[in-house]
Design a protein around this motif. Sequence first.
Motif, PDB file in Angstrom:
ATOM      1  N   ALA A   1     -21.880  -6.680 -10.790  1.00 14.83           N
ATOM      2  CA  ALA A   1     -20.898  -7.743 -10.553  1.00 14.83           C
ATOM      3  C   ALA A   1     -19.503  -7.291 -10.972  1.00 14.83           C
ATOM      4  CB  ALA A   1     -21.295  -9.012 -11.287  1.00 14.83           C
ATOM      5  N   ALA A   2     -19.417  -6.525 -12.044  1.00 12.87           N
ATOM      6  CA  ALA A   2     -18.120  -6.010 -12.491  1.00 12.87           C
ATOM      7  C   ALA A   2     -17.541  -5.037 -11.458  1.00 12.87           C
ATOM      8  CB  ALA A   2     -18.244  -5.334 -13.856  1.00 12.87           C
ATOM      9  N   ASP A   3     -18.392  -4.171 -10.896  1.00 14.18           N
ATOM     10  CA  ASP A   3     -17.936  -3.242  -9.860  1.00 14.18           C
ATOM     11  C   ASP A   3     -17.418  -3.994  -8.639  1.00 14.18           C
ATOM     12  OD1 ASP A   3     -18.576  -1.057 -11.430  1.00 14.18           O
ATOM     13  OD2 ASP A   3     -20.478  -0.644 -10.388  1.00 14.18           O
ATOM     14  N   GLN A   4     -18.116  -5.054  -8.236  1.00 10.89           N
ATOM     15  CA  GLN A   4     -17.672  -5.842  -7.087  1.00 10.89           C
ATOM     16  C   GLN A   4     -16.346  -6.539  -7.380  1.00 10.89           C
ATOM     17  OE1 GLN A   4     -20.908  -8.413  -5.930  1.00 10.89           O
ATOM     18  NE2 GLN A   4     -22.049  -6.731  -5.014  1.00 10.89           N
ATOM     19  N   ALA A   5     -16.191  -7.083  -8.581  1.00 14.79           N
ATOM     20  CA  ALA A   5     -14.937  -7.749  -8.946  1.00 14.79           C
ATOM     21  C   ALA A   5     -13.785  -6.743  -8.990  1.00 14.79           C
ATOM     22  CB  ALA A   5     -15.091  -8.450 -10.300  1.00 14.79           C
ATOM     23  N   ARG A   6     -14.040  -5.550  -9.502  1.00 12.74           N
ATOM     24  CA  ARG A   6     -13.000  -4.515  -9.512  1.00 12.74           C
ATOM     25  C   ARG A   6     -12.594  -4.129  -8.082  1.00 12.74           C
ATOM     26  NH1 ARG A   6     -16.465  -2.283 -13.353  1.00 12.74           N
ATOM     27  NH2 ARG A   6     -15.784  -2.767 -15.452  1.00 12.74           N
ATOM     28  N   ALA A   7     -13.577  -4.032  -7.190  1.00 14.86           N
ATOM     29  CA  ALA A   7     -13.294  -3.709  -5.795  1.00 14.86           C
ATOM     30  C   ALA A   7     -12.453  -4.809  -5.149  1.00 14.86           C
ATOM     31  CB  ALA A   7     -14.590  -3.503  -5.012  1.00 14.86           C
ATOM     32  N   ARG A   8     -12.765  -6.073  -5.452  1.00 23.50           N
ATOM     33  CA  ARG A   8     -11.974  -7.191  -4.913  1.00 23.50           C
ATOM     34  C   ARG A   8     -10.550  -7.125  -5.412  1.00 23.50           C
ATOM     35  NH1 ARG A   8     -13.798 -12.699  -5.860  1.00 23.50           N
ATOM     36  NH2 ARG A   8     -12.909 -13.225  -3.836  1.00 23.50           N
ATOM     37  N   LEU A   9     -10.365  -6.849  -6.694  1.00 25.31           N
ATOM     38  CA  LEU A   9      -9.014  -6.769  -7.256  1.00 25.31           C
ATOM     39  C   LEU A   9      -8.242  -5.599  -6.664  1.00 25.31           C
ATOM     40  CD1 LEU A   9      -9.722  -7.647 -10.979  1.00 25.31           C
ATOM     41  CD2 LEU A   9      -8.365  -8.984  -9.350  1.00 25.31           C
ATOM     42  N   ALA A  10      -8.883  -4.443  -6.535  1.00 23.99           N
ATOM     43  CA  ALA A  10      -8.207  -3.274  -5.959  1.00 23.99           C
ATOM     44  C   ALA A  10      -7.787  -3.547  -4.518  1.00 23.99           C
ATOM     45  CB  ALA A  10      -9.127  -2.056  -6.030  1.00 23.99           C
ATOM     46  N   ALA A  11      -8.653  -4.189  -3.750  1.00 22.87           N
ATOM     47  CA  ALA A  11      -8.327  -4.506  -2.354  1.00 22.87           C
ATOM     48  C   ALA A  11      -7.163  -5.496  -2.280  1.00 22.87           C
ATOM     49  CB  ALA A  11      -9.550  -5.081  -1.648  1.00 22.87           C
ATOM     50  N   ALA A  12      -7.184  -6.495  -3.139  1.00 23.37           N
ATOM     51  CA  ALA A  12      -6.108  -7.496  -3.145  1.00 23.37           C
ATOM     52  C   ALA A  12      -4.774  -6.873  -3.533  1.00 23.37           C
ATOM     53  CB  ALA A  12      -6.449  -8.635  -4.089  1.00 23.37           C
ATOM     54  N   HIS A  13      -4.784  -5.990  -4.521  1.00 25.24           N
ATOM     55  CA  HIS A  13      -3.540  -5.351  -4.969  1.00 25.24           C
ATOM     56  C   HIS A  13      -3.026  -4.364  -3.932  1.00 25.24           C
ATOM     57  CE1 HIS A  13      -3.426  -7.337  -8.796  1.00 25.24           C
ATOM     58  NE2 HIS A  13      -4.637  -6.900  -9.107  1.00 25.24           N
ATOM     59  N   ALA A  14      -3.924  -3.684  -3.245  1.00 25.79           N
ATOM     60  CA  ALA A  14      -3.508  -2.730  -2.211  1.00 25.79           C
ATOM     61  C   ALA A  14      -2.875  -3.451  -1.026  1.00 25.79           C
ATOM     62  CB  ALA A  14      -4.705  -1.895  -1.739  1.00 25.79           C
ATOM     63  N   ALA A  15      -3.316  -4.681  -0.774  1.00 19.71           N
ATOM     64  CA  ALA A  15      -2.793  -5.446   0.365  1.00 19.71           C
ATOM     65  C   ALA A  15      -1.434  -6.050   0.068  1.00 19.71           C
ATOM     66  CB  ALA A  15      -3.770  -6.560   0.732  1.00 19.71           C
ATOM     67  N   SER A  16      -1.108  -6.219  -1.200  1.00 22.26           N
ATOM     68  CA  SER A  16       0.178  -6.876  -1.535  1.00 22.26           C
ATOM     69  C   SER A  16       1.313  -5.899  -1.695  1.00 22.26           C
ATOM     70  CB  SER A  16       0.025  -7.690  -2.808  1.00 22.26           C
ATOM     71  OG  SER A  16      -0.406  -6.895  -3.879  1.00 22.26           O
TER      72      SER A  16
END
Length: 123
Positions: free
Chosen positions: A108-123
């Motif tokens: 779950a931590a890996d998935q949350a990190r992936a979500r955060l990285a994707a969100a930051h890369a998009a902004s």
Amino acid sequence: MPLNVELVSPERPLWSGEASMVVAKTVEGDLGVLPGHAPLLAVLANGVVRIDATEGEGVSALVLGGFLSVADDRVSILAESTERVDEIDTAAAESALREAEESGDDAAADQARARLAAAHAAS
């Protein structure tokens, strides 16, 4: 000749159409697919899939696991879970990361990190 691409998950079909290129993160590394690509089957890693549409808007989506198949200029992306990067709720992902780290849930931590990285890369 363009690629015919479908990005789907059990929750919903996310994108379907013609594309000039697909970029995905696999367990073997990043993969780019152009028209005429050799047939392959790849296991997707948690990360962003980018689809460059030939017309209209393409998509960048977070994919959490799944498979990518290429054959005869058709690309099928079968994700365990997916969401458009512009739909990611950063506050919810940060909260999920804290909870996963506190409970010791590495997946779950890996998935949350992936979500955060994707969100930051998009902004």
